[in-house]
Design a protein around this motif. Structure first.
Motif, short mmCIF file in Angstrom:
data_model
loop_
_atom_site.label_atom_id
_atom_site.label_comp_id
_atom_site.label_asym_id
_atom_site.label_seq_id
_atom_site.Cartn_x
_atom_site.Cartn_y
_atom_site.Cartn_z
N ASP A 158 0.83 -1.21 0.00
CA ASP A 158 0.00 0.00 0.00
C ASP A 158 0.86 1.25 0.00
OD1 ASP A 158 -2.31 -1.43 -0.03
OD2 ASP A 158 -2.68 -1.29 2.13
N ARG A 159 2.09 1.14 0.51
CA ARG A 159 2.94 2.32 0.65
C ARG A 159 4.37 2.02 0.24
NH1 ARG A 159 1.36 5.75 6.03
NH2 ARG A 159 -0.89 5.78 5.71
N GLU A 161 8.24 4.22 0.27
CA GLU A 161 9.00 5.43 0.60
C GLU A 161 10.40 5.27 0.03
OE1 GLU A 161 8.94 6.59 4.70
OE2 GLU A 161 6.87 5.95 5.00
N TYR A 171 7.25 9.17 -2.62
CA TYR A 171 6.32 8.37 -1.83
C TYR A 171 5.20 7.87 -2.74
CZ TYR A 171 8.56 11.05 1.91
OH TYR A 171 9.49 11.64 2.75
N TRP A 173 1.30 6.17 -2.10
CA TRP A 173 0.26 5.79 -1.16
C TRP A 173 -1.00 5.43 -1.93
CZ3 TRP A 173 4.33 6.67 1.35
CH2 TRP A 173 4.40 6.74 2.74
N LYS A 174 -1.96 4.78 -1.24
CA LYS A 174 -3.25 4.49 -1.86
C LYS A 174 -4.38 5.29 -1.23
CE LYS A 174 -2.41 -0.19 -3.63
NZ LYS A 174 -2.84 -1.61 -3.58
N ASP A 175 -4.10 5.94 -0.09
CA ASP A 175 -5.13 6.69 0.61
C ASP A 175 -4.70 8.14 0.78
OD1 ASP A 175 -6.73 4.35 1.12
OD2 ASP A 175 -5.29 3.79 2.67
N ASP A 177 -3.42 11.06 2.87
CA ASP A 177 -2.54 11.08 4.05
C ASP A 177 -2.14 12.52 4.35
OD1 ASP A 177 -0.44 10.86 5.91
OD2 ASP A 177 0.08 8.87 5.19
N LEU A 180 1.41 12.99 5.96
CA LEU A 180 2.52 13.01 5.01
C LEU A 180 2.65 14.41 4.40
CD1 LEU A 180 4.72 11.71 3.24
CD2 LEU A 180 2.91 11.11 1.61
N HIS A 226 -2.14 3.43 -6.85
CA HIS A 226 -1.25 4.30 -6.10
C HIS A 226 -1.27 5.70 -6.69
CE1 HIS A 226 0.74 0.50 -4.75
NE2 HIS A 226 0.87 1.20 -3.64
#
Length: 366
Positions: A158-159, A161, A171, A173-175, A177, A180, A226
């Motif tokens: 899902d993440r 870095e 980075y 991500w899927k959500d 944030d 961040l 992503h």
């Protein structure tokens, strides 16, 4: 002499071995002849490149990057390059990215390369490449740590870095944030102003783009894609660049595919009745100034999505805003909206923060 060595069976077997040995020698001799022929006249650097990359990865599909590898300054060719990579990703083909002829590479293109590479490796599709021979292009690629990650394996996650100890931070991500975003702003403000400052315009831009990745996805793919954000720090010029990318369907494809329960269902038809526009470049301008939203909802515009990002630009909280989606490249800062030759399946947004931009510095200016 032992009787074994003069038997008919032994002589036949020995002759077969000799014939195989001769065949191998002749094959190797021919291989050496062809190899020497193919390397004849090559300079030492070209010879090294051929042996280390061309010969070693000869069963890979070779994809040549454009010499000017910059999403902002060479959008059409870079989009073509990405489309080729995506095609072979879908086919699960081994891919070798040829970067040797690249003379100009920008940080906005590096996040694209990184994201593509991670997607290949997470799916266990062989992916490799060579290096620019141009010193400046090679230096920028080295600083990004791209070459370091080229030889790592990635798992579906899902993440991600990447590059925290370099001048470029990336980075995935899927959500949404928000934490961040706050972290990236703290780091950016130190580079720009030498101290931590609140930059609500940047925070708003980040949140809107994270939300849009999910909102513009096909319904069956929501939460699967992503989004990628890469931040490059230029301490010499007190400037920070943000490059955001998602490989969804793009703004215009998303609008055309809205379901009947969406407030934007049929919005383009309503807009055409009210405002005559010729192409997607003109349509993006109408999206950014809030006209599409007002037409679709018949309500005052509240500054969300891409129009909200445009408002951040107008307030001088960010600068050098560029948007590439489907077949449009907009340099919003310069009010330059144009159709590009090839279509990008996704959305790419780049902006910068420098000392001339407004920061909150502890005061809410929004």
């Amino acid at each position: 002499m032992k009787k074994l060595y003069v038997t008919r069976k032994y002589r036949k077997r020995n002759q077969q071995r000799a014939q195989k040995s001769l065949k191998r020698k002749l094959q190797f001799k021919e291989y050496r002849r062809l190899k020497n022929q193919s390397e004849q006249g090559l300079s030492k650097p070209d010879l090294t490149h051929k042996r280390n990359f061309e010969d070693r990865y000869k069963d890979y599909i070779k994809i040549h990057a454009p010499s000017k590898l910059s999403f902002i300054d060479n959008a059409s060719e870079v989009v073509t390059f990405i489309s080729k990579l995506k095609k072979h990703y879908d086919r699960e083909s081994k891919v070798f990215v040829v970067l040797s002829d690249v003379t100009t590479i920008s940080y906005d293109a590096i996040v694209v390369l990184l994201s593509v590479m991670v997607r290949f490796k997470a799916k266990r599709i062989p992916f490799n490449g060579d290096f620019p021979t141009d010193k400046d292009a090679r230096r920028i690629l080295d600083e990004s740590k791209f070459l370091k990650y080229l030889y790592q394996q990635f798992k579906e996650s899902d993440r991600y870095e990447l590059g925290q100890k370099s001048s470029i931070h990336t980075y995935a991500w899927k959500d949404v944030d928000s934490e961040l975003g706050s972290q990236l702003i703290r780091q950016a403000s130190k580079t720009v102003w030498g101290e931590e400052r609140r930059c609500q315009g940047v925070q708003r831009t980040l949140i809107e783009l994270m939300l849009n990745t999910n909102n513009h996805a096909v319904d069956s793919k929501k939460g699967e894609k992503h989004w990628w954000i890469s931040v490059s720090h230029n301490k010499k010029d007190n400037k920070v660049g943000f490059a955001f990318i998602d490989f969804g369907v793009g703004v215009f494809t998303s609008l055309n595919n809205k379901r009947s329960d969406s407030k934007f269902y049929g919005a383009l038809e309503k807009l055409k009745e009210k405002v005559k526009y010729g192409n997607n470049a003109e349509l993006l301008r109408l999206i950014l100034d809030g006209t599409l939203h007002k037409t679709a909802t018949r309500k005052p515009y509240h500054g969300k999505g891409l129009p909200g990002i445009n408002m951040v630009l107008e307030r001088n909280q960010i600068s050098n805003l560029n948007i590439i989606t489907n077949n449009v490249h907009a340099n919003v800062d310069a009010d330059d909206f144009k159709i590009i030759q090839n279509s990008f399946s996704g959305t790419f947004v780049y902006w910068e923060v420098n000392q001339n931009n407004l920061s909150c510095n502890g005061i809410n200016r929004d």
